[in-house]
Design an enzyme around this catalytic site. Structure first.
Site, PDB file in Angstrom:
ATOM      1  N   ASP A 274       2.633  12.805   6.628  1.00 37.68           N
ATOM      2  CA  ASP A 274       1.632  11.802   6.979  1.00 37.68           C
ATOM      3  C   ASP A 274       0.844  12.342   8.163  1.00 37.68           C
ATOM      4  O   ASP A 274       1.154  13.419   8.704  1.00 37.68           O
ATOM      5  CB  ASP A 274       2.276  10.455   7.317  1.00 37.68           C
ATOM      6  CG  ASP A 274       1.378   9.279   6.895  1.00 37.68           C
ATOM      7  OD1 ASP A 274       0.157   9.371   7.133  1.00 37.68           O
ATOM      8  OD2 ASP A 274       1.899   8.293   6.341  1.00 37.68           O
ATOM      9  N   HIS A 322      -4.734   3.568  -4.627  1.00 42.79           N
ATOM     10  CA  HIS A 322      -5.565   2.367  -4.748  1.00 42.79           C
ATOM     11  C   HIS A 322      -6.427   2.144  -3.499  1.00 42.79           C
ATOM     12  O   HIS A 322      -7.303   1.282  -3.506  1.00 42.79           O
ATOM     13  CB  HIS A 322      -4.717   1.142  -5.100  1.00 42.79           C
ATOM     14  CG  HIS A 322      -3.975   0.521  -3.964  1.00 42.79           C
ATOM     15  ND1 HIS A 322      -3.778  -0.833  -3.864  1.00 42.79           N
ATOM     16  CD2 HIS A 322      -3.372   1.062  -2.876  1.00 42.79           C
ATOM     17  CE1 HIS A 322      -3.097  -1.107  -2.770  1.00 42.79           C
ATOM     18  NE2 HIS A 322      -2.835   0.022  -2.162  1.00 42.79           N
TER      19      HIS A 322
END
Length: 422
Positions: A274, A322
């Site tokens: 990340d 998404h």
């Protein structure tokens, strides 16, 4: 001509469902649904029998359709309830100023909330009749309803409402303007959110300058991080992977998902990637358990950069796509290629839209609402199985779409499996 009209048919569904619920509550000595301050949070407990949950859902859907039929066609064309009252209640922290198990006058509440009394009064009275938030037990006096008490007591709910009124609703009000201004742009800042906030920055970058808003958004999303973990374990054959297979958890924050899978399948190794700030964990209380040893490690990496780890057996990508338009999702997939080998898998857990009408109405409403929220905030979208196939094919011919399965009946999410044969 049908012997029974639609409105009577709907009325019968409502009557049948509510009668079943009433019997269940009475037989189990459970309180009846109410709007009073100490009422149950939902009509049925989560462990209610499946047939009762189905009757509950059917009664709700029938009541909505019946209301729409009785109110007439023109009412369908009117926007949803004005958000002003809930915005004011959230922004001025009004719920926390009303005593639990007590009362307060409009005059005193206005003083505590630093509002004009006549403005507070009409905001509260609107909230009462439209949302059943607060009660006015007698003229000029305010007390809690079940909903306003929840707002006073639950930090998570305050974050959800705050995110809705501070981020989502203003963005939705400018989304059509964004479609007109930006046309078919897939850039993340071509959004209603950008116009509402008069910025050229995408959502996450903009919120970095507003720690309180970022914290509120994080609080609203806190429940999403743990949802579906068991489904992730159950819907991919992790245990069939060779011992010491390497899984890279892309955008995995502090590693709670990898730790969950690692606990279920002890033979696997995990690298959680990340951005540096997410990996540092300054905003997270989660830490990888010491019992994991070095099986789950953290690495700073931006998924819009080429993958630095080679020979990866499985890439795990959970609720990332998404947030991005197709153009950016293709970039994410292409940047995996340096880390792939023949037979590598990509396990995607994300929303999986179904064909219109294939979900119960309330479930379909939820996922259609989420789809428009993604448009308003991120200029992104939810995808059905065909959309996922197209996305994979456009990224590289070496990717092969294998399957897309819903993780549970009526769930808005699914597990999408892609392999690399390049």
């Amino acid at each position: 001509m049908a012997s029974t009209s639609r409105i009577v048919e709907l009325s019968n569904i409502i009557s049948h469902g509510t009668a079943q619920i009433d019997v269940y509550l009475r037989e189990n000595n459970l309180a009846q649904p109410s709007f009073e301050e100490h009422a149950r949070l939902s009509a049925l407990p989560e462990n209610a029998p499946a047939h009762l949950q189905q009757a509950h859902a059917a009664a709700i859907e029938a009541s909505l359709e019946l209301q729409q039929l009785l109110r007439g066609v023109d009412s369908l064309l009117m926007p949803s309830t004005d958000p002003t009252s809930l915005t004011a209640i959230s922004r001025f922290k009004i719920a926390s100023q009303v005593p639990l198990d007590g009362e307060i006058s409009f005059v005193e509440l206005a003083e505590k909330s630093d509002m004009a009394e006549h403005d507070l009064r009409r905001i509260i009275r609107f909230a009462i009749v439209h949302h059943r938030v607060f009660r006015e037990p007698r003229k000029g006096v305010v007390a809690h309803s079940a909903a306003s008490r929840r707002l006073a007591e639950s930090q998570t709910l305050r974050s959800v409402v705050g995110m809705s009124v501070d981020e989502v609703w203003p963005a939705q009000a400018r989304t059509v303007d964004a479609l007109v201004k930006f046309g078919k742009s897939q850039e993340p800042n071509a959004s209603g959110f950008a116009l509402a906030n008069n910025t050229d920055l995408p959502f996450y970058e903009y919120l970095e300058a507003f720690p309180e808003r970022a914290q509120q958004f994080g609080g609203a999303m806190s429940g999403a991080g743990i949802a579906g973990l068991q489904a992730l374990v159950d819907h991919f054959p992790w245990s069939n992977l060779p011992d010491q297979s390497l899984v890279v958890d892309l955008g995995g924050s502090q590693g709670h998902v990898s730790a969950f899978v690692a606990d279920a399948v002890p033979s696997l190794r995990f690298i959680v990637q990340d951005l540096p700030k997410a990996i540092s964990g300054t905003d997270s209380a989660y830490r990888i358990p010491n019992s994991m040893g070095d099986r789950v490690t953290l690495m700073a990496h931006d998924f819009f950069s080429p993958q630095p780890v080679e020979g990866v057996d499985v890439f795990l990508i959970r609720y990332i796509f998404h947030n991005w338009s197709d153009e950016y999702c293709v970039k994410i997939l292409r940047n995996l290629r340096p880390g792939l080998k023949t037979g590598s898998r990509i396990v995607i857990q994300d929303h999986l839209m179904l064909q219109p009408g294939s979900l119960p109405l309330m479930k379909e409403r939820d996922i259609r609402s989420m789809d428009l929220i993604m448009l308003s905030l991120f200029n992104s979208r939810e995808r059905d199985e065909d959309d996922w196939k197209t996305l994979v094919e456009n990224a590289d011919p070496g990717f092969k779409f294998e399957s897309a399965k819903r993780q549970a009946e009526n769930s808005p999410s699914g597990i999408i499996i892609v392999s690399w044969n390049g």
